[in-house]
Design a protein around this motif. Sequence first.
Motif, PDB file in Angstrom:
ATOM      1  N   MET A  53      53.072  25.898  83.041  1.00 36.96           N
ATOM      2  CA  MET A  53      53.517  25.038  84.126  1.00 36.96           C
ATOM      3  C   MET A  53      54.089  23.761  83.521  1.00 36.96           C
ATOM      4  O   MET A  53      53.334  22.900  83.054  1.00 36.96           O
ATOM      5  CB  MET A  53      52.350  24.704  85.064  1.00 36.96           C
ATOM      6  CG  MET A  53      51.866  25.882  85.884  1.00 36.96           C
ATOM      7  SD  MET A  53      50.547  25.416  87.030  1.00 36.96           S
ATOM      8  CE  MET A  53      51.397  24.162  88.003  1.00 36.96           C
ATOM      9  N   PRO A  54      55.423  23.612  83.480  1.00 37.18           N
ATOM     10  CA  PRO A  54      56.017  22.408  82.900  1.00 37.18           C
ATOM     11  C   PRO A  54      55.842  21.211  83.819  1.00 37.18           C
ATOM     12  O   PRO A  54      55.408  21.331  84.958  1.00 37.18           O
ATOM     13  CB  PRO A  54      57.502  22.788  82.754  1.00 37.18           C
ATOM     14  CG  PRO A  54      57.720  23.798  83.836  1.00 37.18           C
ATOM     15  CD  PRO A  54      56.423  24.555  83.973  1.00 37.18           C
ATOM     16  N   GLU A 114      51.333  31.588  72.477  1.00 39.51           N
ATOM     17  CA  GLU A 114      52.466  31.104  71.678  1.00 39.51           C
ATOM     18  C   GLU A 114      53.784  31.400  72.389  1.00 39.51           C
ATOM     19  O   GLU A 114      54.724  30.590  72.334  1.00 39.51           O
ATOM     20  CB  GLU A 114      52.442  31.769  70.307  1.00 39.51           C
ATOM     21  CG  GLU A 114      53.559  31.329  69.382  1.00 39.51           C
ATOM     22  CD  GLU A 114      53.456  29.869  68.968  1.00 39.51           C
ATOM     23  OE1 GLU A 114      54.485  29.306  68.527  1.00 39.51           O
ATOM     24  OE2 GLU A 114      52.352  29.291  69.095  1.00 39.51           O
ATOM     25  N   HIS A 115      53.860  32.538  73.051  1.00 38.09           N
ATOM     26  CA  HIS A 115      55.052  32.875  73.845  1.00 38.09           C
ATOM     27  C   HIS A 115      55.302  31.816  74.912  1.00 38.09           C
ATOM     28  O   HIS A 115      56.429  31.317  75.056  1.00 38.09           O
ATOM     29  CB  HIS A 115      54.850  34.254  74.489  1.00 38.09           C
ATOM     30  CG  HIS A 115      55.896  34.621  75.496  1.00 38.09           C
ATOM     31  ND1 HIS A 115      56.937  35.484  75.207  1.00 38.09           N
ATOM     32  CD2 HIS A 115      56.068  34.258  76.793  1.00 38.09           C
ATOM     33  CE1 HIS A 115      57.693  35.622  76.277  1.00 38.09           C
ATOM     34  NE2 HIS A 115      57.181  34.893  77.252  1.00 38.09           N
ATOM     35  N   GLU A 116      54.259  31.461  75.652  1.00 42.95           N
ATOM     36  CA  GLU A 116      54.413  30.469  76.720  1.00 42.95           C
ATOM     37  C   GLU A 116      54.725  29.091  76.165  1.00 42.95           C
ATOM     38  O   GLU A 116      55.525  28.341  76.723  1.00 42.95           O
ATOM     39  CB  GLU A 116      53.141  30.426  77.577  1.00 42.95           C
ATOM     40  CG  GLU A 116      52.814  31.731  78.284  1.00 42.95           C
ATOM     41  CD  GLU A 116      53.925  32.185  79.220  1.00 42.95           C
ATOM     42  OE1 GLU A 116      54.651  31.321  79.736  1.00 42.95           O
ATOM     43  OE2 GLU A 116      54.063  33.404  79.417  1.00 42.95           O
ATOM     44  N   GLN A 117      54.111  28.738  75.055  1.00 43.07           N
ATOM     45  CA  GLN A 117      54.397  27.444  74.442  1.00 43.07           C
ATOM     46  C   GLN A 117      55.816  27.394  73.881  1.00 43.07           C
ATOM     47  O   GLN A 117      56.427  26.328  73.812  1.00 43.07           O
ATOM     48  CB  GLN A 117      53.375  27.152  73.343  1.00 43.07           C
ATOM     49  CG  GLN A 117      51.990  26.852  73.892  1.00 43.07           C
ATOM     50  CD  GLN A 117      50.948  26.708  72.795  1.00 43.07           C
ATOM     51  OE1 GLN A 117      51.140  27.212  71.692  1.00 43.07           O
ATOM     52  NE2 GLN A 117      49.850  26.032  73.102  1.00 43.07           N
ATOM     53  N   ALA A 175      61.149  24.754  73.924  1.00 41.77           N
ATOM     54  CA  ALA A 175      62.597  24.893  74.054  1.00 41.77           C
ATOM     55  C   ALA A 175      63.124  24.375  75.389  1.00 41.77           C
ATOM     56  O   ALA A 175      64.340  24.420  75.605  1.00 41.77           O
ATOM     57  CB  ALA A 175      62.997  26.358  73.877  1.00 41.77           C
ATOM     58  N   ARG A 176      62.230  23.896  76.255  1.00 41.00           N
ATOM     59  CA  ARG A 176      62.632  23.387  77.577  1.00 41.00           C
ATOM     60  C   ARG A 176      63.460  24.424  78.332  1.00 41.00           C
ATOM     61  O   ARG A 176      64.517  24.135  78.906  1.00 41.00           O
ATOM     62  CB  ARG A 176      63.402  22.084  77.452  1.00 41.00           C
ATOM     63  CG  ARG A 176      62.632  20.953  76.778  1.00 41.00           C
ATOM     64  CD  ARG A 176      61.260  20.722  77.420  1.00 41.00           C
ATOM     65  NE  ARG A 176      61.349  20.421  78.839  1.00 41.00           N
ATOM     66  CZ  ARG A 176      61.411  19.195  79.344  1.00 41.00           C
ATOM     67  NH1 ARG A 176      61.389  18.156  78.526  1.00 41.00           N
ATOM     68  NH2 ARG A 176      61.465  19.001  80.633  1.00 41.00           N
ATOM     69  N   ALA A 228      63.721  35.200  73.508  1.00 40.89           N
ATOM     70  CA  ALA A 228      63.563  34.110  72.543  1.00 40.89           C
ATOM     71  C   ALA A 228      62.098  33.732  72.380  1.00 40.89           C
ATOM     72  O   ALA A 228      61.620  33.487  71.265  1.00 40.89           O
ATOM     73  CB  ALA A 228      64.386  32.904  72.980  1.00 40.89           C
ATOM     74  N   ALA A 229      61.356  33.683  73.496  1.00 40.27           N
ATOM     75  CA  ALA A 229      59.931  33.367  73.415  1.00 40.27           C
ATOM     76  C   ALA A 229      59.154  34.494  72.736  1.00 40.27           C
ATOM     77  O   ALA A 229      58.185  34.246  72.006  1.00 40.27           O
ATOM     78  CB  ALA A 229      59.377  33.101  74.813  1.00 40.27           C
TER      79      ALA A 229
END
Length: 312
Positions: A157-158, A184-187, A192-193, A228-229
């Motif tokens: 959740m950004p 790590e995928h979510e981070q 990368a915004r 990419a994630a």
Amino acid sequence: MMVALALLVLAGLAAAVAPRVLARSSWPEREPVLGLWVWQCVVAAVLLCCTLAMALSAAASWQVVRGQVFAPAPNGVEEAYGFGSYGPWAGSLAVLLACGGAWTGAMLLREVHEARARRQRRRDELRLRAPRLPGEEPHEGERLVVLEGRKPDAWWMPGSAPRLVVTTAALRRLRGRQLDAILEHEQGHARARHDWLLHCSSALATGFPRVPVFAAFRDQVHTLIEMAADDTASRRFGRLTIALALVELNEDSGVFGPCPTPLAQVPHRVHRLLTGTPRLPVSRRLRMTALAALVPAVPLLVAFVPGLSALR
């Protein structure tokens, strides 16, 4: 007159041809970050073409605009554009393009507002499902939230107070380093915004649904950011680990069944990870990055050619 028309023709060609060319290419799956960069450069070139055409048309129609646009230009540059040959349509074209720009800004603001509203609703839900314990101090920065739930899931959740949320079902389902790979995928999304890319692509596609490049940009962004994630997690924990984690999280949601679902891209992502297609050579990646960066320079070159010719 010819410069403004050339810019609009260039924008139309890019908007129609670029999605077809990129859709037929297989390299974006091997280099999703590079694919995102190329898409952003193409969209930026289309928007820049429209902006420059608007500025030239407005300068041809209104002296006050012309004085502002060509104020820093040397003598002879303004005459090189031949604004006297612009017909009465120039003002209408400038207004039309200005309305398009205002509509784009409005769509982006609406997208950001709706995204904030969605985040606020989810935060309110988090407060209900995971209330702060008595005496617990607010935590600044990143915070991991564990929710009681039967569905294995994890998401980022950004926002000003980002949250990494994982359900208890995911904790029970994921084994060993699989949980670390999913986190790590979510981070990777957060670093990368990717949320801003999603906002911009959705705003353009919603505001201009008949423009092929914007619709394709939105669809490709959703796919490429996930790849990419995945690559971000695989570089640290391995392709097999993140692939198995994706299977564990989604095997009960029907995405691997015979019927298509909204998450149908997950099997393709898993297959991509297990196949392990090698990356492009570094030299080719550098060349493609440089060439993509030059794409937005083409409208600038077209717009400045008359002025540069006058300086000889």
